[in-house]
Design a protein around this motif. Structure first.
Motif: not given
Length: 613
Positions: A365, A368-371, A486-488, A490
């Motif tokens: 995660f 994929e989300h470039n955190l 950031e959406g972890y 959902d």
């Protein structure tokens, strides 16, 4: 824990003079007066570049001397030069150490911090804080006299045994050499303990039994199964006999002492009181808040979180209780809902393995989300907590230091073997399906594990070595909220409800610690706060009460660091508008090592704004 080196024969200023190439700069050792050292430093050119160079050389030499003083701590951070040294913590050694730290502080203060560049000025303040903390620990806190759990030799031996920094046979020989001082070590411990507390005595008994198991189990097995010579093995067997006698003697001494401590009304309280607490907070946390200000902020934040949880509970109530009227009391409604859904948890015997399986999902995660920049070459190993480390926290990270950054990072998870069925069920309900995910974010990715990998890459060894607890814990807490933002998950309302429950624990840590140590609340009051106001399971609350009786201030580090990191991020967002980059913020923030958040703010704010206009 701390060894001694006679720095009176060292010539720090002479080293500085040679480094910067000065002519006519007289060498003055630390045996000289502070004014003599100041005079020598004053001969340096009045330029930031030259002063930075001198300070860099000074700090490098200081760190080397520090490892001689602290060989066990050195092993923990991957510096193995003094790995065969186990200092004996007797009164003479501690008195000499105190004199060393006083002399080091005087020498450090000869630098004009206002003329140093920000990088070295921040290192200056970190070193000053460390030295002041050590001096205060010896002069005022005096935990060596009342905390028996300070005395446990196992940690350093465990690192040497389990870290492949040199061939196994060589490490085993180091262990044998190091074992020579164990009898004297525990003899000094008994002599030092003039006013032990009950809680710290109980912890010392538990953990030293774990230490005994390390020597009689893993170390013995490795030695006897190794290719060491017959003489080496015989030397080990003799050392093991003396070691087990010493550790057993310490345990028996404490076990005999414990009933007397419990029966004596004059036994020292585990609470340290307001004066010591305020100073410990100032030195340990290194915050923009005072202890009382942080307490007041936590009380206010608790109210805000309760309101957010009430909103989510209103949404979820019809889903789980379609035919039942919700209680009018919002706290009862929240607790009822949490109790109802907490039955969704892993099986008891799958607790450790389920954590191990979830780490790759978190890593995926984040990438994929470039955190945050992740380093996949730095291994994370999930393992059962070694027995000599159990009894303080259920989950923790053992990370390699900057000197041995390629070594494994261990995610320690304590199995539920020693819990009865009721206790295990309570624990699993606390770390239910949703909270177990938050725990893994905090401890592993992108929390402690990720931050400490970045910290080991810091250009400043001072910042990497002398990690600030509030920054380290605050970062882990910050990442929990950031990941959900950031959406972890959902935006699942159940996950957010459990996150707020977890965050409320962080908030309550600060309220609880201050309330116990300063305001003097008892166990019944503390349990009520945790169970009925923070919705914790009894097993978790009981463990936190125990932890709060064993430590002081550390529990506030989570909320303090989290508050300051989140505030910094929001201020940078406002200052840069749509140019703000979350990944840039994270990478730059972590690039300063484990420095206190106020120092990181000073170092990065203007630079970040300038580069994101």
């Amino acid at each position: 824990m701390i060894n001694l080196v006679n720095v009176k024969n060292l010539t720090k200023v002479a080293m500085m003079c040679a480094t910067v190439g000065l002519v006519g700069c007289n060498a003055v050792g630390l045996g000289g007066t502070a004014s003599e050292v100041k005079s020598a430093v004053a001969q340096l050119p009045d330029s930031t570049e030259q002063l930075d160079k001198a300070f860099a050389q000074y700090s490098e030499a200081f760190i080397e001397r520090f490892w001689q003083l602290n060989p066990t701590y050195a092993v923990y951070v991957g510096y193995y030069k003094y790995d065969d040294s186990l200092p004996v913590p007797n009164k003479l050694k501690m008195a000499k150490e105190l004199n060393v730290y006083r002399a080091e502080l005087k020498a450090l203060e000869q630098f004009n911090v206002d003329k140093l560049s920000p990088r070295y000025a921040s290192d200056y303040y970190i070193l000053k804080n460390q030295l002041e903390s050590y001096i205060w620990w010896y002069e005022s806190l005096k935990a060596d006299t009342w905390d028996p759990s300070n005395y446990n030799v196992a940690g350093g031996f465990g690192v040497i045994l389990n870290t492949d920094y040199k061939p196994l046979n060589d490490r085993l020989k180091t262990i044998i050499k190091r074992m020579e001082n164990i009898p004297a070590y525990y003899e000094a411990a008994i002599n030092n303990l003039t006013s032990p507390t009950v809680t710290h005595t109980e912890l010392a008994i538990q953990q030293n039994k774990g230490a005994l198991g390390l020597f009689e189990g893993a170390i013995k097995d490795q030695v006897h199964g190794s290719e060491l010579s017959a003489q080496d093995k015989a030397d080990f067997d003799l050392a093991l006999q003396k070691t087990t006698t010493a550790i057993n003697g310490y345990i028996q001494h404490l076990e005999q002492l414990l009933p007397k401590l419990k029966a004596d009304p004059k036994t020292r309280d585990f609470r340290i009181g307001k004066k010591l607490y305020d100073k410990k907070f100032e030195l340990d946390i290194f915050s923009g808040y005072t202890a009382k200000q942080l307490f007041d902020k936590a009380v206010s934040e608790k109210s805000r979180v309760h309101k957010e949880m009430a909103k989510i509970a209103d949404t979820l109530w019809p889903k789980y209780f379609p035919n039942k009227t919700a209680p009018s009391d919002s706290l009862i409604k929240i607790k009822t809902l949490i109790d109802h859904i907490s039955v969704k948890h892993v099986k008891r015997d799958e607790f450790v393995s389920s954590i191990r399986e979830q780490i790759p999902e978190l890593e995926a995660f984040v990438m994929e989300h470039n955190l945050i920049t992740m380093d996949k070459d730095k291994p994370l190993v999930v393992r059962e907590t070694p027995k000599y480390q159990r009894g303080f926290a259920g989950a923790s990270i053992n990370a390699p230091g900057p000197y041995d950054a390629e070594a494994n990072t261990y995610y320690n998870v304590t199995p539920l073997d020693n819990m009865d069925d009721e206790g295990a069920e309570s624990y699993l309900r606390e770390y239910n399906h949703w909270l177990l995910q938050v725990l893994n974010i905090h401890e592993a990715v992108p929390g402690h594990y990720t931050q400490l990998v970045h910290s080991n890459k810091s250009k400043s060894l001072v910042k990497a070595i002398f990690g600030n607890g509030a920054m380290v814990e605050g970062w882990a807490v910050y990442t929990e909220r950031m990941m959900l933002e950031e959406g972890y998950g959902d935006f699942e309302p159940e996950l957010w409800l459990m996150y707020y429950k977890w965050n409320l624990r962080v908030i309550m840590n600060s309220i609880l610690d201050y309330s116990i140590q300063v305001l003097g609340i008892d166990e019944k009051q503390a349990m009520d706060m945790m169970v009925n106001q923070a919705f914790q399971e009894p097993a978790e609350a009981q463990g936190k009460w125990r932890r709060a009786t064993l430590s002081q201030v550390q529990l506030t580090s989570y909320f303090t660091g989290y508050s300051e990191i989140y505030q910094l991020r929001e201020e940078l967002k406002e200052a840069t508008g749509d140019k703000f980059s979350l990944v840039d913020f994270h990478n730059q923030f972590l690039s300063y090592g484990s420095a206190p958040v106020p120092i990181i703010r000073k170092l990065m704010f203007d630079d970040y704004v300038a580069s994101h206009k």
